[in-house]
Scaffold this motif. Structure first.
Motif, PDB file in Angstrom:
ATOM      1  N   GLN A  71       0.912  -1.282   0.025  1.00 28.58           N
ATOM      2  CA  GLN A  71      -0.083  -0.108  -0.064  1.00 28.58           C
ATOM      3  C   GLN A  71       0.816   1.319  -0.009  1.00 28.58           C
ATOM      4  N   LEU A  72       2.055   1.137   0.770  1.00 27.30           N
ATOM      5  CA  LEU A  72       2.939   2.378   0.957  1.00 27.30           C
ATOM      6  C   LEU A  72       3.413   2.492  -0.285  1.00 27.30           C
ATOM      7  N   PHE A  73       4.160   1.670  -0.820  1.00 24.86           N
ATOM      8  CA  PHE A  73       5.019   1.687  -2.023  1.00 24.86           C
ATOM      9  C   PHE A  73       3.992   1.973  -3.406  1.00 24.86           C
ATOM     10  N   ALA A  74       2.479   1.843  -3.336  1.00 21.23           N
ATOM     11  CA  ALA A  74       2.013   2.162  -4.498  1.00 21.23           C
ATOM     12  C   ALA A  74       1.640   3.607  -4.526  1.00 21.23           C
ATOM     13  N   ILE A  75       1.957   4.314  -3.456  1.00 23.90           N
ATOM     14  CA  ILE A  75       1.883   5.938  -3.763  1.00 23.90           C
ATOM     15  C   ILE A  75       3.321   6.720  -3.773  1.00 23.90           C
ATOM     16  N   GLU A  76       4.097   5.791  -3.469  1.00 29.96           N
ATOM     17  CA  GLU A  76       5.378   6.479  -3.603  1.00 29.96           C
ATOM     18  C   GLU A  76       6.237   6.359  -4.773  1.00 29.96           C
ATOM     19  N   GLN A  77       6.998   7.491  -5.386  1.00 23.55           N
ATOM     20  CA  GLN A  77       7.393   7.466  -6.717  1.00 23.55           C
ATOM     21  C   GLN A  77       8.764   6.694  -6.921  1.00 23.55           C
ATOM     22  N   ASP A  78       9.480   6.677  -5.683  1.00 21.85           N
ATOM     23  CA  ASP A  78      10.981   6.144  -5.797  1.00 21.85           C
ATOM     24  C   ASP A  78      11.107   4.500  -5.362  1.00 21.85           C
ATOM     25  N   PHE A  79       9.873   3.952  -4.922  1.00 23.45           N
ATOM     26  CA  PHE A  79       9.919   2.494  -4.526  1.00 23.45           C
ATOM     27  C   PHE A  79       8.701   1.798  -5.225  1.00 23.45           C
ATOM     28  N   SER A  80       8.907   0.486  -5.387  1.00 22.88           N
ATOM     29  CA  SER A  80       7.839  -0.472  -5.913  1.00 22.88           C
ATOM     30  C   SER A  80       7.822  -1.607  -5.100  1.00 22.88           C
ATOM     31  N   LEU A  87      11.873  10.599   5.706  1.00 17.12           N
ATOM     32  CA  LEU A  87      11.777  10.918   4.180  1.00 17.12           C
ATOM     33  C   LEU A  87      10.350  10.926   3.823  1.00 17.12           C
ATOM     34  N   VAL A  88       9.824  11.971   2.946  1.00 18.47           N
ATOM     35  CA  VAL A  88       8.353  11.942   2.658  1.00 18.47           C
ATOM     36  C   VAL A  88       8.378  12.159   1.164  1.00 18.47           C
ATOM     37  N   ASP A  89       7.664  11.339   0.440  1.00 20.52           N
ATOM     38  CA  ASP A  89       7.492  11.688  -0.851  1.00 20.52           C
ATOM     39  C   ASP A  89       6.873  13.022  -1.243  1.00 20.52           C
ATOM     40  N   ILE A  90       7.724  13.898  -1.949  1.00 22.67           N
ATOM     41  CA  ILE A  90       7.315  15.422  -2.019  1.00 22.67           C
ATOM     42  C   ILE A  90       5.954  15.439  -2.518  1.00 22.67           C
ATOM     43  N   ASP A  91       5.365  14.352  -3.319  1.00 25.09           N
ATOM     44  CA  ASP A  91       4.036  14.688  -3.864  1.00 25.09           C
ATOM     45  C   ASP A  91       2.870  14.122  -2.705  1.00 25.09           C
ATOM     46  N   ASN A  92       3.323  13.560  -1.836  1.00 23.47           N
ATOM     47  CA  ASN A  92       2.270  13.185  -0.692  1.00 23.47           C
ATOM     48  C   ASN A  92       1.848  14.187   0.256  1.00 23.47           C
ATOM     49  N   THR A  93       0.989  15.044  -0.244  1.00 25.34           N
ATOM     50  CA  THR A  93       0.546  16.049   0.587  1.00 25.34           C
ATOM     51  C   THR A  93      -0.033  15.753   1.834  1.00 25.34           C
ATOM     52  N   GLN A  94      -0.731  14.741   1.920  1.00 25.91           N
ATOM     53  CA  GLN A  94      -1.413  14.142   3.022  1.00 25.91           C
ATOM     54  C   GLN A  94      -0.125  13.839   4.136  1.00 25.91           C
ATOM     55  N   ALA A  95       0.702  13.084   3.617  1.00 29.42           N
ATOM     56  CA  ALA A  95       1.766  12.638   4.682  1.00 29.42           C
ATOM     57  C   ALA A  95       2.433  13.973   5.146  1.00 29.42           C
TER      58      ALA A  95
END
Length: 155
Positions: free
Chosen positions: A27-36, A126-134
């Motif tokens: 679930q986490l990696f589905a919303i992160e750009q750097d990880f799968s 670290l927080v994905d820069i596009d994850n505004t909720q986080a």
């Protein structure tokens, strides 16, 4: 150590929790750009964390049925800037059906308590820069932005 708040048990993860944590990481990696999500790799990484109890912990939350609802990991590194241990917080994820109930706040506090008890004087994540909720979540809980930018290289 396990403690219960409401009908949620907070505890350190163990090997039997790995399959549930792998699902959370998907679930986490589905919303992160750097990880799968790669279940085998995530299971291996989780096992490594669980084996290094002196320098790492994984905090989990379980519902009354014993299902893992959320997790967060913490790892100690040495900070030359602080002259002490520092904690890297990673893998903060709550199952989508259990969000907005304060579970993440308790998990994160448990990880920080563990880190402080093990000599850490600072924590970072670290927080994905596009994850505004986080980004909003961490800002709301007092985490400050820094002037540092993450870089990586695969070896």
């Amino acid at each position: 150590m396990t403690h219960t708040i409401g009908q949620i048990d907070y505890a350190l993860a163990n090997e039997s929790d790995i399959p549930a944590m792998v699902k959370l990481l998907a679930q986490l990696f589905a919303i992160e750009q750097d990880f799968s999500a790669h279940a085998g790799q995530q299971a291996q990484g989780l096992a490594m964390l669980l084996q290094n109890t002196q320098t790492a912990c994984i905090q989990i939350a379980r519902n009354g049925a014993g299902e893992v609802m959320g997790m967060v990991s913490a790892q100690l590194v040495i900070s030359t800037a602080q002259g002490s241990a520092s904690a890297w917080i990673e893998d903060m994820v709550i199952d989508t059906q259990y969000r907005r109930r304060g579970i993440g706040k308790h998990l994160l506090q448990n990880a920080l308590t563990w880190a402080k008890a093990n000599g850490a004087t600072r924590a970072q994540l670290l927080v994905d820069i596009d994850n505004t909720q986080a980004l909003g979540y961490y800002a709301h809980h007092g985490w400050a932005s820094t002037q540092l930018e993450a870089r990586r290289i695969f070896l």
